[in-house]
Scaffold this motif. Structure first.
Motif, PDB file in Angstrom:
ATOM      1  N   TRP A  25       0.826  -1.208   0.000  1.00  0.00           N
ATOM      2  CA  TRP A  25       0.000   0.000   0.000  1.00  0.00           C
ATOM      3  C   TRP A  25       0.866   1.267   0.000  1.00  0.00           C
ATOM      4  CZ3 TRP A  25      -0.805   3.858   3.769  1.00  0.00           C
ATOM      5  CH2 TRP A  25      -1.820   4.741   3.473  1.00  0.00           C
ATOM      6  N   GLN A 164     -11.613   9.016  11.868  1.00  0.00           N
ATOM      7  CA  GLN A 164     -10.715  10.125  12.163  1.00  0.00           C
ATOM      8  C   GLN A 164     -11.280  11.479  11.773  1.00  0.00           C
ATOM      9  OE1 GLN A 164      -7.597   8.308  10.047  1.00  0.00           O
ATOM     10  NE2 GLN A 164      -8.226   9.015   8.047  1.00  0.00           N
ATOM     11  N   TYR A 165     -12.382  11.475  11.029  1.00  0.00           N
ATOM     12  CA  TYR A 165     -12.967  12.744  10.600  1.00  0.00           C
ATOM     13  C   TYR A 165     -13.964  13.290  11.625  1.00  0.00           C
ATOM     14  CZ  TYR A 165     -15.785   8.855   8.981  1.00  0.00           C
ATOM     15  OH  TYR A 165     -16.461   7.654   8.926  1.00  0.00           O
ATOM     16  N   ARG A 166     -14.092  12.574  12.770  1.00  0.00           N
ATOM     17  CA  ARG A 166     -14.955  13.100  13.836  1.00  0.00           C
ATOM     18  C   ARG A 166     -14.078  13.505  15.008  1.00  0.00           C
ATOM     19  NH1 ARG A 166     -18.509   8.110  14.472  1.00  0.00           N
ATOM     20  NH2 ARG A 166     -18.098   8.615  16.639  1.00  0.00           N
ATOM     21  N   PRO A 167     -14.396  14.629  15.655  1.00  0.00           N
ATOM     22  CA  PRO A 167     -13.507  15.107  16.730  1.00  0.00           C
ATOM     23  C   PRO A 167     -13.465  14.202  17.961  1.00  0.00           C
ATOM     24  CG  PRO A 167     -15.293  16.677  16.319  1.00  0.00           C
ATOM     25  CD  PRO A 167     -15.483  15.557  15.369  1.00  0.00           C
ATOM     26  N   VAL A 170     -11.024  11.221  17.958  1.00  0.00           N
ATOM     27  CA  VAL A 170      -9.637  11.704  17.994  1.00  0.00           C
ATOM     28  C   VAL A 170      -9.254  12.079  19.421  1.00  0.00           C
ATOM     29  CG1 VAL A 170      -8.103  13.515  17.166  1.00  0.00           C
ATOM     30  CG2 VAL A 170      -9.784  12.521  15.626  1.00  0.00           C
ATOM     31  N   LEU A 174      -6.558   9.990  21.958  1.00  0.00           N
ATOM     32  CA  LEU A 174      -5.411  10.609  22.626  1.00  0.00           C
ATOM     33  C   LEU A 174      -5.449  10.334  24.128  1.00  0.00           C
ATOM     34  CD1 LEU A 174      -2.912  12.419  22.500  1.00  0.00           C
ATOM     35  CD2 LEU A 174      -4.401  14.370  22.822  1.00  0.00           C
ATOM     36  N   PHE A 177      -4.494   6.777  24.743  1.00  0.00           N
ATOM     37  CA  PHE A 177      -3.058   6.592  24.533  1.00  0.00           C
ATOM     38  C   PHE A 177      -2.269   7.113  25.732  1.00  0.00           C
ATOM     39  CE2 PHE A 177       1.094   7.871  22.801  1.00  0.00           C
ATOM     40  CZ  PHE A 177       1.497   6.652  22.292  1.00  0.00           C
TER      41      PHE A 177
ATOM     42  N   ALA B 337      -5.344  13.312   7.023  1.00  0.00           N
ATOM     43  CA  ALA B 337      -5.201  11.878   6.707  1.00  0.00           C
ATOM     44  C   ALA B 337      -6.203  11.453   5.645  1.00  0.00           C
ATOM     45  CB  ALA B 337      -5.388  11.040   7.965  1.00  0.00           C
ATOM     46  N   VAL B 338      -7.330  12.149   5.571  1.00  0.00           N
ATOM     47  CA  VAL B 338      -8.333  11.796   4.573  1.00  0.00           C
ATOM     48  C   VAL B 338      -7.784  12.042   3.162  1.00  0.00           C
ATOM     49  CG1 VAL B 338     -10.640  12.378   3.735  1.00  0.00           C
ATOM     50  CG2 VAL B 338     -10.176  12.321   6.174  1.00  0.00           C
ATOM     51  N   PRO B 341      -3.382   9.986   2.972  1.00  0.00           N
ATOM     52  CA  PRO B 341      -3.222   8.859   3.910  1.00  0.00           C
ATOM     53  C   PRO B 341      -1.802   8.307   3.949  1.00  0.00           C
ATOM     54  CG  PRO B 341      -4.474   8.190   1.973  1.00  0.00           C
ATOM     55  CD  PRO B 341      -4.320   9.660   1.881  1.00  0.00           C
ATOM     56  N   LEU B 348       3.346   8.695  10.866  1.00  0.00           N
ATOM     57  CA  LEU B 348       3.110   7.887  12.061  1.00  0.00           C
ATOM     58  C   LEU B 348       4.263   6.912  12.304  1.00  0.00           C
ATOM     59  CD1 LEU B 348       0.950   7.506  14.230  1.00  0.00           C
ATOM     60  CD2 LEU B 348       0.042   5.640  12.888  1.00  0.00           C
ATOM     61  N   ILE B 396       1.625  11.799  19.510  1.00  0.00           N
ATOM     62  CA  ILE B 396       0.263  11.495  19.056  1.00  0.00           C
ATOM     63  C   ILE B 396      -0.560  12.781  18.976  1.00  0.00           C
ATOM     64  CG2 ILE B 396      -1.863  10.226  19.634  1.00  0.00           C
ATOM     65  CD1 ILE B 396       0.278   8.424  18.517  1.00  0.00           C
ATOM     66  N   ARG B 397      -0.277  13.732  19.860  1.00  0.00           N
ATOM     67  CA  ARG B 397      -0.952  15.039  19.756  1.00  0.00           C
ATOM     68  C   ARG B 397      -0.617  15.698  18.425  1.00  0.00           C
ATOM     69  NH1 ARG B 397       1.016  18.828  23.449  1.00  0.00           N
ATOM     70  NH2 ARG B 397      -0.572  20.189  22.619  1.00  0.00           N
ATOM     71  N   TYR B 399       0.433  14.276  15.690  1.00  0.00           N
ATOM     72  CA  TYR B 399      -0.192  13.504  14.615  1.00  0.00           C
ATOM     73  C   TYR B 399      -1.679  13.872  14.518  1.00  0.00           C
ATOM     74  CZ  TYR B 399      -2.013   9.458  12.080  1.00  0.00           C
ATOM     75  OH  TYR B 399      -2.656   8.651  11.178  1.00  0.00           O
ATOM     76  N   LEU B 404      -5.608  14.174  11.946  1.00  0.00           N
ATOM     77  CA  LEU B 404      -6.918  13.693  12.379  1.00  0.00           C
ATOM     78  C   LEU B 404      -7.892  14.863  12.537  1.00  0.00           C
ATOM     79  CD1 LEU B 404      -5.797  11.038  15.023  1.00  0.00           C
ATOM     80  CD2 LEU B 404      -6.140  10.749  12.587  1.00  0.00           C
ATOM     81  N   GLY B 405      -9.142  14.526  12.756  1.00  0.00           N
ATOM     82  CA  GLY B 405     -10.165  15.548  12.940  1.00  0.00           C
ATOM     83  C   GLY B 405     -10.861  15.872  11.628  1.00  0.00           C
ATOM     84  N   VAL B 406     -11.706  16.897  11.697  1.00  0.00           N
ATOM     85  CA  VAL B 406     -12.516  17.279  10.540  1.00  0.00           C
ATOM     86  C   VAL B 406     -11.653  18.062   9.553  1.00  0.00           C
ATOM     87  CG1 VAL B 406     -14.632  18.468   9.840  1.00  0.00           C
ATOM     88  CG2 VAL B 406     -14.451  17.493  12.123  1.00  0.00           C
TER      89      VAL B 406
END
Lengths: 449, 467
Positions: A25, A164-167, A170, A174, A177, B337-338, B341, B348, B396-397, B399, B404-406
């Motif tokens: 990939w 990942q597109y929703r807050p 995410v 964190l 983690f 990432a959308v 990727p 990552l 990770i923060r 990243y 990540l997120g909208v």
């Protein structure tokens, strides 16, 4: 094929598959849904076959355990990182459970995640997780167990943030983690101190005899310190005691991942660790008491919150937490066989419940109709024994989920953030030469070369 | 002891190629091609030198053409590795960072660092040390009003090292036996300024935040400060020096921990990356200063892992900045990432390799550093463990902020990793993962140096009671 080959083959297979798929990939290749699902099915059947052969061989030869030494991963002076694998009466059921449940969840996910943009990612992470979990359950030393432990942790977090597109996923990923890493600190400290004090962290070096009748070789306060550290590390992985807040947050991931991680395998890794080091725990009254205390208090908290949770998955998460708390207590009391049976049974049941969670209401209505509309609510018997004031207090406490998040935010996160901001005094600020461009949300980004 | 030479003038070839690359990229209309070619030939040359040094297995091999340059087990491997990093950065540089001045500037930094690695004497090392700062002072990457502090600290490190050499009157690198307290004080000051050890870390942070990111990656991933400390450790040091290096060890641990905490209050990707980098880089100093085999081996392995991983991260951040301007100071999570990727995955993997995920090279490095420091003092080892956990959370923060997120509405379409970017990043990831799966090979590359340092430490320890 000899057992010495079968065990490494069993563990390496999902790891190699992950590496192959990932490399294809990354280099721009594409693997179709159908290909992934077929490969996954074949691999899981193969793994199940390997476990069956291993079980049969051990049973026929009447072997209590099988140790495979693969040398050292790396060696520097006197220190070597041992690559040794162990299959015994404790690890074999858990390896079997991992292979079967990962296969079931993989099969379920082919339909559940059909045409989801993260289909490939999910299966990639599932194979990595299988590799990590198998490594945890077959590691012949604490060093190697940490490797699997960390891999399971990171795959778990990546699957919590799957959408990942929703807050919210995410943010929760964190949080989970951060909790994992803090709990892993106890584990890593135990490993390093074990090397430092005893010169070994392998099961063979620490215990004599086969599980469950093994005995701990070392003595003194150092052993107690290591036992306590491992108890906290196990609590972190199994969402117990001071780390009990992450499990409901982990429900943000897709349902199959919730099933395999938080219903079945990952969440039980802490209990497995305690079972593995059980002779060490019972060497120390402090460590034993701690495990029982953590288990029972978490079970109490979990059962209260489980009854007041409004959403299905969070409710299941707290129910799982309750049962794992009881498993911890069983280990603390020394009922190891019961704990193993409880662990495997709970994992199976909880996987089924998680996988059925999306259609839970429909199931309930069907059962309700089948019972002729006579299904009455359960669980109100024990509460009625308490005075009403206590009932109300407990209810409010459970609704606030033990106020765990508020406590963590106020007493852990806020002081750390305050300190972090205060440390900025060491970074002198100079007057700006020119005004900085404010980040603009209006500029449209276009493709660039 | 007879002087031994390399069979071919590998070092001269490599350095001349880099110099040729500077000139040709300065004049060329398409500077990337000559720069990449020069970096590739330099990589092959330095690889040849490294192979020969490892094959011989002991001592220093001088260049037959220019005997002021030599290669030994300490610097031969980083030389080849750094040449590969230069090639990677040149290939990955976005078009707007690949102008003729910028390419020439990056090659000058590479040339200077290689001169410092290959230096047989203090004068040559000093010239490399000074030359590496020159492109920033001359503004070859554009006018940098906002990086005055960073440039000031770099120059301060040059001045401190010059003063140390002047006070010491030594000629060959590695001969520090007659240095006094002042000499070692100045050397440590030079290392602190160069590497951004707390409380002088703000220079590195500012360079990351306001400076040109790719040249900054090349500058700091040379790890000349570590090279200096390793050279010092490899010579039989007086008692005053040992105390000075003990202080440096404590400062490195404190630095790693405090900077990792400081990063929690940060949201700008560049600054967060800077804090992560400085904190992880302090592990190398802590490991070397541990003065035992595990610590030193861990530090030398972590050096390579950190350089590869951080260069990968920095390149990806820069590549994203070019694609999405608001990534420099995002108000919210960017959710890239959308759209990208593969870049997210590369980021990552490099990030997890930076913080020591099992299966990557830095896991092995960090593990050995922990063992080494724990053997000296449990508190130090545990502090480093805590720091590593904090750094992992910050990674990770970072990243999350970038990938990540909208996805913001203004980001319509951005390309994922281009083929030009994909191959160098894949090579970086393959190095980190294969190095993690088979760390014995890389430990073997560094074994000779570790033995030399251990021998020197043993001699110093034996000499101590007599004084």
């Amino acid at each position: 094929m000899p057992l010495q080959t079968l065990i490494p083959l069993l563990i390496a297979t999902p790891g190699v598959l992950f590496l192959m798929l990932g490399t294809i990939w990354l280099l721009g290749g594409h693997v179709s849904e159908r290909a992934i699902s077929r490969i996954s099915k074949v691999i899981h059947v193969f793994l199940a076959l390997l476990v069956a052969i291993m079980g049969r061989e051990m049973w026929q030869r009447n072997m209590a355990s099988m140790n495979v030494a693969l040398g050292d991963w790396f060696t520097v002076a006197e220190y070597g990182f041992p690559l040794s694998l162990l299959i015994d009466k404790l690890s074999l059921p858990l390896v079997g459970m991992t292979v079967v449940l990962a296969g079931i969840v993989g099969s379920f996910s082919v339909r559940y995640l059909h045409r989801d943009p993260g289909f490939f990612r999910f299966f990639l992470l599932l194979h990595l997780f299988t590799f990590g979990a198998l490594l945890v359950f077959t590691a012949g030393s604490l060093d190697l167990l940490v490797v699997g432990w960390e891999i399971v942790g990171i795959t778990s977090v990546l699957l919590i943030g799957f959408f990942q597109y929703r807050p919210d996923p995410v943010r929760n990923a964190l949080r989970v983690f951060a909790t994992y890493r803090l709990a892993d600190l106890f584990m890593l400290t135990a490993v390093f101190l074990s090397h430092h004090w005893f010169g070994t962290a392998s099961w063979a070096g620490m215990f004599s005899g086969d599980w469950p009748s093994s005995a701990y070789k070392f003595d003194g306060a150092a052993a107690t310190v290591i036992a306590v550290l491992l108890a906290f590390a196990a609590s972190g992985k199994s969402s117990q005691g001071p780390f009990c807040g992450w499990l409901p947050r982990a429900m943000e991931g897709p349902t199959p991942s919730s099933a395999v991680f938080y219903g079945a395998i990952s969440v039980h890794a802490g209990a497995y660790l305690l079972l593995r080091v059980e002779p060490l725990l019972h060497h120390s009254v402090i460590a034993t008491s701690l495990v029982i205390f953590i288990g029972l208090t978490t079970a109490f908290l979990g059962t209260l919150i489980h009854r007041t949770s409004a959403d299905a998955k969070a409710s299941l998460a707290y129910a799982a937490q309750t049962q794992i708390g009881l498993i911890f207590a069983e280990i603390g009391f020394g009922w190891t066989t019961l704990a193993v049976i409880h662990l495997v049974g709970h994992a199976m049941l909880r996987t089924l419940q998680f996988l059925r969670a999306p259609s839970m209401l429909r199931d309930y209505h069907r059962v309700h109709a089948a019972a002729g509309g006579k299904l009455s609510p359960t669980g109100s018997h024990y509460e009625s024994l308490l005075p009403s004031a206590v009932q109300i207090w407990l209810y409010r406490w459970a609704l606030g989920r033990g106020f765990y998040d508020s406590i963590v935010e106020r007493w852990v996160m806020a002081p750390v953030l305050t300190l972090a901001r205060w440390l900025a005094i060491f970074e002198p600020k100079f007057p700006r030469q020119q005004p900085e461009a404010e980040p603009s949300a209006k500029v449209v980004e276009t493709p660039v070369s | 002891m007879p002087v031994e030479y390399l069979t071919l003038p590998y070092l001269t070839t490599g350095l001349v190629c880099l110099l040729g690359g500077v000139v040709s990229s300065w004049r060329s209309g398409q500077p990337r091609k000559p720069a990449a070619l020069a970096a590739a030939i330099a990589f092959v040359s330095f690889l040849g030198a490294a192979r020969e040094v490892i094959a011989v297995g002991h001592g220093r091999l001088f260049d037959p053409l220019l005997p002021c340059f030599d290669a030994d087990a300490l610097d031969a491997v980083p030389m080849a590795f750094y040449a590969a990093l230069t090639l990677m950065v040149v290939e990955l540089a976005p078009k707007r960072d690949a102008g003729h001045r910028a390419m020439a500037g990056m090659l000058i930094i590479s040339l200077a660092t290689q001169i410092a690695y290959a230096a047989a004497g203090w004068t040559t090392l000093l010239s490399g040390w000074w030359l590496s700062c020159l492109p920033f002072v001359l503004g070859m990457f554009g006018v940098q009003h906002s990086t005055k502090l960073a440039i000031g600290l770099l120059l301060a490190s040059c001045l401190a090292l010059t003063a140390a050499v002047a006070v010491m009157h030594a000629e060959t690198v590695g001969n520090l036996s007659h240095g006094g307290s002042l000499t070692f004080g100045l050397i440590i000051l030079a290392v602190m300024c160069r590497k951004g050890v707390f409380p002088l870390h703000s220079g590195v942070v500012q360079a990351f935040e306001k400076g040109p990111l790719l040249p900054v990656a090349l500058l700091f991933n040379g790890h000349l400060g570590v090279l200096l400390v390793a050279h010092s450790e490899a010579s039989v040091l007086p008692q005053s020096a040992r105390q000075a290096f003990d202080i440096l060890s404590v400062l490195a641990v404190v630095s790693a921990c405090i900077i990792s905490i400081r990063a929690f209050a940060e949201t700008k990707p560049r600054r967060l990356l800077a804090f992560l980098y400085v904190s992880q880089a302090s592990f190398i100093l802590a490991g070397i200063a541990a003065a035992n085999i595990a610590g030193i081996t861990g530090a030398l392995v972590h050096w390579l892992a950190l350089s590869a991983a951080s260069t990968g991260l920095i390149c990806i951040v820069r590549v994203l900045e070019v694609r999405v301007s608001s990534s420099e100071n995002p108000l919210v999570h960017l959710g890239l990432a959308v759209k990208a990727p593969r870049l997210a995955t590369f980021f990552l993997i490099c990030g997890l390799a930076l913080i020591g995920l099992p299966g990557t090279l830095s896991y092995c490095g960090e593990e050995l550093i922990f063992h080494g420091t724990l053997a000296n003092h449990p508190a130090v080892g545990i502090t480093l463990l805590v720091t590593s956990a904090f750094n992992a959370i910050n990674l990770i923060r970072l990243y999350g902020i970038l990938f990540l997120g909208v996805l913001p509405k203004h980001v319509i379409d951005i390309p994922d990793a281009l083929p030009r970017e994909r191959w160098p990043l894949t090579a970086c990831v393959v190095f980190l993962v294969l190095g993690g799966l088979f760390p014995g090979i890389i430990i073997g590359w560094r074994a000779e140096t570790v033995q030399a340092i251990e021998k020197a430490l043993g001699v110093a320890a034996a000499a101590m009671p007599q004084r």
